[in-house]
Design a protein around this motif. Structure first.
Motif, short mmCIF file in Angstrom:
data_model
loop_
_atom_site.label_atom_id
_atom_site.label_comp_id
_atom_site.label_asym_id
_atom_site.label_seq_id
_atom_site.Cartn_x
_atom_site.Cartn_y
_atom_site.Cartn_z
N ALA A 280 0.77 -1.25 0.00
CA ALA A 280 0.00 0.00 0.00
C ALA A 280 0.80 1.31 0.00
N VAL A 281 2.04 1.28 0.42
CA VAL A 281 2.77 2.55 0.53
C VAL A 281 3.98 2.67 -0.40
N CYS A 282 4.45 1.54 -0.94
CA CYS A 282 5.77 1.54 -1.57
C CYS A 282 5.83 2.35 -2.86
N CYS A 283 4.75 2.31 -3.65
CA CYS A 283 4.79 3.07 -4.91
C CYS A 283 4.99 4.55 -4.63
N MET A 284 4.30 5.03 -3.60
CA MET A 284 4.40 6.45 -3.34
C MET A 284 5.71 6.82 -2.65
N TYR A 285 6.18 5.96 -1.73
CA TYR A 285 7.45 6.36 -1.10
C TYR A 285 8.60 6.28 -2.09
N ALA A 286 8.52 5.33 -3.04
CA ALA A 286 9.58 5.27 -4.05
C ALA A 286 9.55 6.52 -4.91
N THR A 287 8.35 6.95 -5.28
CA THR A 287 8.23 8.17 -6.08
C THR A 287 8.80 9.36 -5.30
N LYS A 288 8.45 9.41 -4.03
CA LYS A 288 8.95 10.48 -3.17
C LYS A 288 10.48 10.45 -3.09
N GLU A 289 11.03 9.24 -2.85
CA GLU A 289 12.48 9.15 -2.71
C GLU A 289 13.18 9.60 -4.00
N ALA A 290 12.58 9.21 -5.13
CA ALA A 290 13.16 9.63 -6.41
C ALA A 290 13.12 11.15 -6.54
N ILE B 167 4.88 -2.92 -11.20
CA ILE B 167 3.86 -3.71 -11.86
C ILE B 167 2.69 -2.79 -12.23
N ASP B 168 2.18 -2.10 -11.23
CA ASP B 168 1.21 -1.02 -11.43
C ASP B 168 1.69 0.09 -10.53
N VAL B 169 1.48 1.34 -10.91
CA VAL B 169 1.80 2.41 -9.99
C VAL B 169 0.55 2.68 -9.16
N ARG B 170 0.63 2.38 -7.88
CA ARG B 170 -0.56 2.49 -7.05
C ARG B 170 -0.61 3.84 -6.36
N ALA B 171 -1.00 4.82 -7.13
CA ALA B 171 -1.09 6.19 -6.62
C ALA B 171 -2.55 6.47 -6.32
N PHE B 172 -3.07 5.85 -5.26
CA PHE B 172 -4.51 5.84 -5.05
C PHE B 172 -5.02 6.86 -4.05
N GLY B 173 -4.14 7.43 -3.24
CA GLY B 173 -4.60 8.31 -2.16
C GLY B 173 -4.76 9.75 -2.60
N LYS B 174 -5.15 10.57 -1.66
CA LYS B 174 -5.41 11.97 -1.97
C LYS B 174 -4.12 12.66 -2.43
N PHE C 3 9.11 5.64 -15.22
CA PHE C 3 8.35 4.55 -14.61
C PHE C 3 8.30 3.43 -15.63
N ILE C 4 8.96 2.32 -15.33
CA ILE C 4 8.99 1.22 -16.28
C ILE C 4 8.16 0.07 -15.75
N ARG C 5 7.17 -0.33 -16.54
CA ARG C 5 6.23 -1.34 -16.09
C ARG C 5 6.83 -2.72 -16.37
N SER C 6 7.67 -3.14 -15.47
CA SER C 6 8.31 -4.44 -15.63
C SER C 6 8.89 -4.80 -14.29
N ARG C 7 8.97 -6.09 -14.05
CA ARG C 7 9.51 -6.52 -12.76
C ARG C 7 10.77 -7.32 -13.04
N PRO C 8 11.93 -6.67 -12.99
CA PRO C 8 13.17 -7.41 -13.29
C PRO C 8 13.27 -8.60 -12.33
N SER C 9 13.73 -9.73 -12.90
CA SER C 9 13.72 -10.93 -12.07
C SER C 9 14.84 -10.93 -11.03
N GLY C 10 15.77 -10.01 -11.18
CA GLY C 10 16.84 -9.95 -10.18
C GLY C 10 17.80 -8.84 -10.55
N VAL C 11 18.84 -8.71 -9.73
CA VAL C 11 19.87 -7.71 -9.99
C VAL C 11 21.10 -8.47 -10.48
N ASP C 12 21.70 -8.03 -11.59
CA ASP C 12 22.92 -8.67 -12.08
C ASP C 12 24.13 -7.87 -11.61
N ILE C 13 25.18 -8.61 -11.28
CA ILE C 13 26.40 -7.94 -10.84
C ILE C 13 27.54 -8.41 -11.74
#
Ligand code: FES
Lengths: 136, 1015
Positions: free
Chosen positions: B266-276, B293-300, B317-327
């Protein structure tokens, strides 16, 4: 001759910039000793005559600070501060006191900004030299 | 039944627990606020800024911390845990384990001398382990209470019997290595569980390589951004360089059934946007990318915030869920591989830093607490509640609020917390005031005719001040200042024995003014003011001179100049204190009744919650029937019919003896302010009330002009629900279109509830006839929080989802819907359909502007009412005594409306429960003789406190009527803006008068302290 050490009056609002100054203290952020803080509840309490009085009394500069727009504890008090200070800063130009009055927003979490604000203003006033109103 | 106890135990000292505690304490109930760590504040204390306004988190939180710590009805039990709960609603016995802190809280002054000497370094939890603290520590600079704690696990003395440095350096003998954990029994009438969540630990998801130093969690990133964080707000990589490209990966530990965590946090989409956004404010060159996956910007305000990040700030905002981080095995460089939306390609991109947007998980301690309390939990470990009773647990008398029940953001948590307080208050209403203690003080001496006799205490603060400032020299100087009768040095001015000494000195020297030169008034002024009162002095005859935070700490290398500055600071304080006046608060009688506008689920809940506490309540509904928006829908998300919750509620409202219901009636006139409102209804009835709640709700938008609405087979979700109830849905191919008339230029906000409603109805359609084909055409699916399970269920039942974008909307023709599906590489589909269901947004009803005018409260650009503070005051208006709840604030689900309604009732009742209203002493007053009635004070006052009144002026020659300003002391908050604006000096801003401030300015200029010299 000793280097010119300006005497600066600084106004802080209780809720943001004063708290920012406290945080600079807690963080032991070092800045010049030239400012003397006068605390008011909101920057909107600072009437232009206070600034004139400080200058007349021999302050080399006056630094007015408050909450960022939108953060004022009294909703939009600082919007009025901004208007009043624009007028004062403007008037200074005509009085040969340009650059001696400055308005800056500092939040309660901006200890480093508080330090920088003071440091830069002190530098600016040093560059300007003693106020022409300063009694010898 | 056991005797009722007028006290409440609140478990968890985060923002939820603090809010519950404050509401209850303000209402006259005793509160034990129990927190397992050494300080209250919770996770909010760790956040840098808050979305969507980018307010500084600590700035809004710390006044609440101070308020909780000072409240006479709140007892803080920090570093403590609940061990056992027995008894029943109204009378519980709670056993609390007080863990040993090894520091005597009455002796410790948090001077920090011990910090420098402690050799043991420990990872600092406050900075998410990214910096070190000592084994003896204050968790964070603004911690409450301000007392050190020894971390027994890392203390050398306690583990190995070596060191003992802290005890050696402590000048107050506060260290007690012998301290033991002990159990304390408290007797309370109700328990509130608010112990919150733990951030998800991403270590188990090995593919994200959390062990890489530049892969950080979102909470760690908060600390990196914070100016009180490990690098004072500079985001740095492990090699010390500034990152140029940062990626956020959403849904880490959320929406992931494989690890048993299927729900949305419930909060991560918005806090990530904020942090960015904040990161880009720090470094305008920075590139930010959020993989979602979806940007859940549902609140006021969230949708607008998201659009701003995307369109103005350039966050990708890229609609994709990378399967992992490559190093890269050689360079250690981070990269992400992801599917490019709208194509079959995958892309690989390098990033300097990857932030894992970790979800909210039920904490182990919350689970343990739930077991101790015996309350039921759901399958995910959240405390089980229902839609119609969102704060009520399975055990009567025990309530839950905040993220312990489900993931939610700060305003929803705060609303929940006030709501839970309301529920506890309702059970214990008869016991208000029985367990609270009023402090008593000796009679105040009258000093108005006396010359100032000032005492000055100059504090060493151990070595905090004395190691830089030459305190004896300062004392000597201060003794020469006008009106100073006695100045002396004190090692710790704030220790209990020093405070007693101050009282003795006041008596001995017959002082009538006191200055303490030590630390910041923001934390210590109330303490010294209290000491003055104890010695018979008005508390406003006191001044703190801050020579620590503003002097010794910031000029450590310049002792001479610091000493001069300290002299100046004290001289200015002495000049000020000499002119301070005693101030008094005024106590006013007032009307203890409530008023609620709007008879929907929010309004009815609010009215019942007020009435249950014994206050008369008026409930006004303009329609002929109660029920509001919910009455137009037929089912809840949990499968129950809406009448199952509406019918008993309406019956309760109608039968409550404290409640008067006026249906088919409007409120036409209002005058007065908090405590003494008068209103007139459309039927001519005149009513009086002390506090008001606006719960005027919202309507489903009629999507005229969107997607063929109006033709027979195009209907809205509410109409579909009615048809489903009647069993008249005669369709095998149903297409639902989301955001029909929402998230566009006319209505730029997200309506929050429509995705969940669509899932609910899609499931119903499928369950009624599994052969049906259901298509949901959407832009983002925003089934936030636990309602993600409906989305999952709909997919399991075979509901088909297709994504469209705003610039390529589906087209509805007779019998078909055409869509370009973004999920399938922009493939165009033509769907044969016999029913199209539009998910139309909720909109504010007609007449909100009239209601707003009545109470002089604001509405936002979408015509929803605007609360006082989007995070911490979600149900308050800036106008005292007026509150809001439900969809009138913004669209929301039923449980959220109910939680807000109870919250608004709690807030209103914390006022109504007072015997008398007390005004503040620091307010502005008008001198009628000087006032020219220009009205400029009215223009600048943020609260509407001044008013122009007609008065008759009688002079020798003539008598005339003129207008003069009058400031309502019950409304004025003392900012002083009116005094600054007044062209004639008619307004006095008490405690900050022009004379007082001028004296300080003069004292600045004249080093000999000759105040009178400048007239
Ligand atoms: S309170 Fe800080 S500017 Fe108003």
């Amino acid at each position: 001759m000793a280097e010119f050490e300006p005497r600066i009056v600084m106004f802080c609002c209780n809720w943001c910039s004063y708290a920012g100054a406290d945080l600079a203290g807690v963080g032991r952020l070092q800045y010049p000793t030239n400012t003397r803080v006068i605390r008011v509840m909101c920057s909107s309490r600072i009437q232009p005559t206070f600034i004139l009085q400080a200058l007349k009394d021999g302050a080399d500069g006056v630094l007015v600070t408050g909450c960022h727009i939108g953060d004022c504890h009294y909703i939009d008090g600082n919007v009025h501060t901004e208007e009043r200070m624009e007028n004062v800063v403007d008037a200074m130009k005509h009085l040969g006191l340009e650059g001696r009055v400055h308005l800056e927003w500092v939040s309660a979490s901006e200890g480093p900004k508080f330090r920088d604000t003071v440091t830069e203003f002190v530098e600016q006033i040093k560059a300007l030299g003693p106020s022409p109103l300063r009694a010898e | 039944m056991a005797e009722l106890v007028g006290a409440v135990a609140v478990a968890g000292g985060g923002i939820a627990g603090i809010q519950s505690a404050l509401d209850l304490a303000d209402s006259g109930l005793k509160v034990y606020l129990i927190e397992s760590t050494p300080s209250i504040g919770g996770v909010m204390a760790q956040l840098d800024k808050t979305f969507p306004t980018l307010d500084c988190s600590m700035c809004t939180l710390s006044p609440k911390l101070a308020e909780a710590s000072r409240h006479p009805n709140i007892e803080l039990l920090t570093y403590s845990e609940i061990k056992e709960i027995s008894g029943t609603a109204g009378n519980f016995e709670v056993t609390v384990t007080r863990k040993a802190t090894f520091v005597d809280p009455d002796k410790c002054t948090a001077c920090e001398l011990c910090l420098a000497k402690c050799p043991s370094k420990v990872l600092d939890e406050y900075n998410a382990g990214m910096s070190k603290r000592k084994a003896i520590y204050l968790p964070f600079p603004q911690a409450v209470p301000r007392v050190m704690t020894i971390d027994a696990e890392h203390c050398l003395y306690l583990t190995k019997g070596k060191c003992g440095n802290c005890k050696k350096v402590c000048e107050n003998d506060a260290i007690d290595y012998e301290m033991k954990d002990r159990d304390e029994a408290i007797n309370v009438g109700s328990v509130i569980l608010s112990t919150g969540f733990t951030p998800f630990d991403p270590t188990e998801l090995e593919q994200y390589h959390y062990e890489h130093p530049d892969v950080v969690t979102s909470l760690e990133f908060e600390r990196l951004l914070s100016s009180s964080g490990p690098y004072v707000g500079h985001v740095k990589m492990a090699n010390g360089e500034t990152p140029k490209k940062i990626a956020w990966l959403q849904c880490i530990g959320s929406r992931n059934p494989e690890i048993g965590r299927p729900n949305c946090s419930a909060v991560c989409c918005m806090y990530a946007t904020k942090e960015a956004m904040v990161a880009m404010e720090h470094d305008s060159e920075l590139e930010t990318t959020i993989f979602n996956i979806d940007v859940r910007a549902f609140g006021k305000g969230f949708e607008q915030f998201y659009q701003r990040a995307k369109n103005e700030k350039g966050t990708r905002f890229i609609r994709s869920r990378p399967s992992g981080v490559d190093i890269d095995p050689v360079t250690n460089q981070l990269s992400l591989r992801y599917e490019v939306e709208g194509s079959t390609e995958t892309a690989c991109e390098e990033f300097d830093m990857v932030v894992l947007s970790i979800g909210l998980t039920p904490s182990e301690s919350s689970k343990k607490l739930a077991e101790i309390a015996g309350v039921s939990m759901d399958e995910y470990g959240n405390i089980a509640t229902t839609i119609d009773a969102p704060m009520t647990t399975s055990v009567p008398g025990i309530f839950a609020c905040g993220t312990i029940a489900a993931p939610k953001d700060i305003p929803d948590t705060v609303a929940d917390a006030s709501g839970a307080a309301s529920k506890a208050h309702s059970i214990l209403a008869s016991e208000r005031g029985t367990l609270v203690t009023e402090r008593t003080y000796p009679p105040e001496k009258d000093v108005t005719e006396e010359e100032p006799r000032i005492g000055v205490v100059v504090c060493d603060c151990g070595i905090n001040i004395a190691s830089v400032v030459d305190v004896p020299a300062v004392v000597e100087y201060v003794n020469t200042l006008p009106h100073v009768v006695h100045a002396y040095e004190q090692t710790y001015a704030c220790s209990t024995d020093s405070l007693d000494h101050i009282k003795d000195v006041i008596k001995e020297h017959n002082l009538n003014r006191v200055v303490v030169a030590s630390c910041t008034p923001r934390t210590h002024e109330p303490l010294f003011q209290d000491t003055c009162r104890d010695a018979g002095l008005n508390p406003y005859l006191f001044e703190l001179a801050n020579i620590r935070e503003h002097c010794s700490w910031v000029h450590q290398q310049e002792p001479d100049r610091a000493t001069e500055k300290a002299k100046d600071i004290i001289r200015m304080s002495v000049a000020r204190v000499a002119l301070l006046d005693p101030l008094y608060t005024q106590k006013l009688d007032f009307n203890h009744g409530g008023l609620v506008i709007g008879g929907g689920v929010a309004g009815m809940t609010a009215a019942l919650d007020i009435a249950e506490k014994g206050f008369t309540t008026h409930l006004i509904e303009r329609e002929p029937e109660l029920g509001g928006l919910l009455g137009t829908f037929t089912r809840l998300q949990d499968g129950r019919t809406t009448s199952e919750i509406l019918d008993p509620m309406i019956a309760a409202v109608k039968s409550n003896p404290n409640l008067s219901v006026y249906t088919g009636t409007t409120l036409d006139e209002v005058e007065g302010a908090m405590g003494r409102f008068k209103g007139k209804l459309s039927d001519g009835t005149e009513i009086e009330f002390g506090s008001a709640i606006i719960a005027t709700g919202a309507n489903e938008f009629e999507p005229e002009g969107y997607f063929g609405y109006g033709s027979d087979n195009v209907i809205t979700q509410s109409a579909l629900e009615v048809k489903l109830d009647e069993g008249t849905v005669d369709a095998t191919n149903v297409v639902m279109i989301q955001c029909a008339g929402g998230r566009n230029d006319e209505r730029p906000y997200c309506s929050r509830v429509c995705c969940t409603t669509a899932m609910k109805n899609a499931i119903r359609l499928k369950e009624e006839d599994p052969e049906r084909n259901i298509y949901v055409l959407y832009r983002d699916i925003r089934t936030y929080g636990v309602w993600e399970e409906l989305y999952t269920r709909a997919r399991e039942l075979g509901v088909l989802f297709m994504r469209y974008t705003e610039d390529d909307e589906p087209v509805v023709a007779d019998g078909t819907v055409t869509i370009t599906d973004k999920l399938l590489n922009d493939t165009k589909f033509e769907i044969a359909t016999d029913l199209v269901v539009l998910s139309a947004p909720l909109v504010a009803p007609d007449g909100v502007e009239d209601t707003a005018m009545l109470f002089k409260v604001p509405v936002d650009s979408n015509r929803f009412f605007l609360e006082a503070h989007i995070k911490l005051r979600p149900v308050d208006f800036a106008t005292d005594g007026v509150f809001l709840a439900g969809c009138s604030q913004a669209p929301k689900l039923v449980d959220e409306s109910i939680s807000q309604a109870s919250a608004a009732a709690s807030r209103a009742c914390s006022i109504l429960a007072k015997e008398q209203l007390e005004t503040s002493g620091v307010i502005s007053v008008v001198d009628e003789d000087v006032c020219i009635g220009c009205g400029r004070c009215i223009e600048v006052c943020p609260y509407g406190a001044p008013e122009l009144k007609e008065v008759e002026v009688v002079t020798e020659e003539i008598t005339y009527i003129t207008r003069k300003s009058e400031i309502d002391p019950a409304i004025c908050k003392g900012c002083g803006s009116c005094a600054a604006e007044c062209p004639t000096g008619a307004i006095t801003s008490r405690h900050f008068t022009t004379k007082q401030i001028s004296a300080v300015i003069d004292a600045f200029a004249f080093a000999d302290g000759s105040i009178e010299e400048v007239a």
